[in-house]
Motif scaffolding. Structure first.
Motif, PDB file in Angstrom:
ATOM      1  N   ILE A   5       0.649  -1.442   0.267  1.00  0.00           N
ATOM      2  CA  ILE A   5       0.098  -0.478  -0.124  1.00  0.00           C
ATOM      3  C   ILE A   5       0.724   0.968  -0.087  1.00  0.00           C
ATOM      4  O   ILE A   5       0.539   2.388  -0.909  1.00  0.00           O
ATOM      5  N   TYR A   6       1.637   1.137   0.162  1.00  0.00           N
ATOM      6  CA  TYR A   6       2.802   2.404   0.739  1.00  0.00           C
ATOM      7  C   TYR A   6       3.326   2.157  -0.341  1.00  0.00           C
ATOM      8  O   TYR A   6       3.654   3.981  -0.718  1.00  0.00           O
ATOM      9  N   LEU A   7       4.141   1.674  -1.511  1.00  0.00           N
ATOM     10  CA  LEU A   7       4.173   1.775  -2.864  1.00  0.00           C
ATOM     11  C   LEU A   7       3.897   2.521  -3.009  1.00  0.00           C
ATOM     12  O   LEU A   7       3.666   3.034  -3.953  1.00  0.00           O
ATOM     13  N   SER A   8       1.998   2.274  -3.317  1.00  0.00           N
ATOM     14  CA  SER A   8       1.296   2.521  -4.832  1.00  0.00           C
ATOM     15  C   SER A   8       0.852   3.673  -3.965  1.00  0.00           C
ATOM     16  O   SER A   8       0.905   4.241  -4.601  1.00  0.00           O
ATOM     17  N   MET A   9       1.252   3.917  -2.918  1.00  0.00           N
ATOM     18  CA  MET A   9       1.557   6.028  -2.477  1.00  0.00           C
ATOM     19  C   MET A   9       2.580   6.401  -3.139  1.00  0.00           C
ATOM     20  O   MET A   9       1.737   7.497  -3.757  1.00  0.00           O
ATOM     21  N   LEU A  10       3.036   6.001  -2.408  1.00  0.00           N
ATOM     22  CA  LEU A  10       4.329   6.660  -3.470  1.00  0.00           C
ATOM     23  C   LEU A  10       4.267   6.731  -5.024  1.00  0.00           C
ATOM     24  O   LEU A  10       4.730   7.888  -5.598  1.00  0.00           O
ATOM     25  N   LEU A  11       3.970   5.336  -5.856  1.00  0.00           N
ATOM     26  CA  LEU A  11       3.936   5.768  -6.793  1.00  0.00           C
ATOM     27  C   LEU A  11       2.491   6.542  -7.779  1.00  0.00           C
ATOM     28  O   LEU A  11       2.923   7.349  -8.389  1.00  0.00           O
ATOM     29  N   SER A  12       1.691   6.404  -6.524  1.00  0.00           N
ATOM     30  CA  SER A  12       0.806   8.169  -6.809  1.00  0.00           C
ATOM     31  C   SER A  12       1.289   9.365  -6.775  1.00  0.00           C
ATOM     32  O   SER A  12       1.070  10.227  -7.615  1.00  0.00           O
ATOM     33  N   THR A  13       1.982   8.909  -5.688  1.00  0.00           N
ATOM     34  CA  THR A  13       2.939  10.796  -5.565  1.00  0.00           C
ATOM     35  C   THR A  13       3.732  10.495  -6.683  1.00  0.00           C
ATOM     36  O   THR A  13       3.695  11.795  -7.052  1.00  0.00           O
ATOM     37  N   GLY A  15       5.194   9.127  -9.595  1.00  0.00           N
ATOM     38  CA  GLY A  15       4.850   8.649 -10.416  1.00  0.00           C
ATOM     39  C   GLY A  15       5.230   9.004 -11.700  1.00  0.00           C
ATOM     40  O   GLY A  15       5.893   8.339 -12.839  1.00  0.00           O
ATOM     41  N   SER A  16       4.613  10.219 -12.254  1.00  0.00           N
ATOM     42  CA  SER A  16       4.950  11.249 -13.138  1.00  0.00           C
ATOM     43  C   SER A  16       6.468  11.033 -12.637  1.00  0.00           C
ATOM     44  O   SER A  16       7.035  12.300 -14.490  1.00  0.00           O
ATOM     45  N   LEU A  17       7.415  10.965 -12.139  1.00  0.00           N
ATOM     46  CA  LEU A  17       8.781  11.321 -11.927  1.00  0.00           C
ATOM     47  C   LEU A  17      10.005   9.983 -13.201  1.00  0.00           C
ATOM     48  O   LEU A  17      10.376   9.984 -13.290  1.00  0.00           O
ATOM     49  N   LEU A  18       8.266   9.171 -13.299  1.00  0.00           N
ATOM     50  CA  LEU A  18       9.323   7.921 -13.871  1.00  0.00           C
ATOM     51  C   LEU A  18       8.722   8.019 -15.439  1.00  0.00           C
ATOM     52  O   LEU A  18       8.093   8.367 -15.357  1.00  0.00           O
ATOM     53  N   THR A  19       9.678   6.900 -16.002  1.00  0.00           N
ATOM     54  CA  THR A  19       9.008   6.729 -17.093  1.00  0.00           C
ATOM     55  C   THR A  19       7.611   6.644 -18.030  1.00  0.00           C
ATOM     56  O   THR A  19       6.955   5.392 -16.715  1.00  0.00           O
ATOM     57  N   MET A  26       5.204  -1.016 -12.235  1.00  0.00           N
ATOM     58  CA  MET A  26       5.064  -1.151 -11.194  1.00  0.00           C
ATOM     59  C   MET A  26       3.088  -1.230 -10.892  1.00  0.00           C
ATOM     60  O   MET A  26       3.125  -0.974  -9.551  1.00  0.00           O
ATOM     61  N   ARG A  27       2.501  -0.605 -11.592  1.00  0.00           N
ATOM     62  CA  ARG A  27       1.093  -0.774 -11.294  1.00  0.00           C
ATOM     63  C   ARG A  27       0.642  -1.757 -11.654  1.00  0.00           C
ATOM     64  O   ARG A  27       0.222  -2.670 -11.334  1.00  0.00           O
TER      65      ARG A  27
END
Length: 116
Positions: A5-13, A15-19, A26-27
């Motif tokens: 859940i934490y990683l999913s939150m990080l990805l949501s926050t 994610g625009s910095l990743l390709t 990751m999703r």
């Protein structure tokens, strides 16, 4: 908090910095709960390549959070909002004046609409 859940939150926050490819993988892994072999098959690559990408992105997301602390700040603000609302409920129960009750309702509405 559970790590997925934490990683999913990080990805949501962050994610625009990743390709786009990194975000998609990751999703699939964290949000859709696909296995690495399943993701590898969908991306026409190897399980090891997916493993490496996930580990690299995981490290990047944690690094972003360590520097920017956006998820931490969000969680802290949500806790503060909850605390304020709890205190308003207590106050609302103790007062009888209709105008003050209405004011408390308006404050609560403002708190609910507040986001970062």
């Amino acid at each position: 908090m559970e790590e997925r859940i934490y990683l999913s939150m990080l990805l949501s926050t962050y994610g625009s910095l990743l390709t786009e490819k990194q975000v998609n993988v990751m999703r699939l892994y964290y949000d859709d709960d696909l296995s690495m072999p399943e993701i590898a098959e969908l991306n026409n690559t190897t399980r090891q390549a997916i493993h490496d990408l996930i580990k690299r992105c995981h490290k990047m997301l944690l690094n972003y959070e360590n520097k920017l602390k956006l998820v931490e700040k969000y969680k802290r603000n949500e806790d503060i909002k909850k605390d304020i609302k709890d205190k308003l409920y207590i106050l609302k129960d103790k007062i009888q004046d209709k105008d003050n009750v209405q004011l408390i309702d308006e404050i609560e509405k403002d708190i609910n609409s507040f986001s970062i």
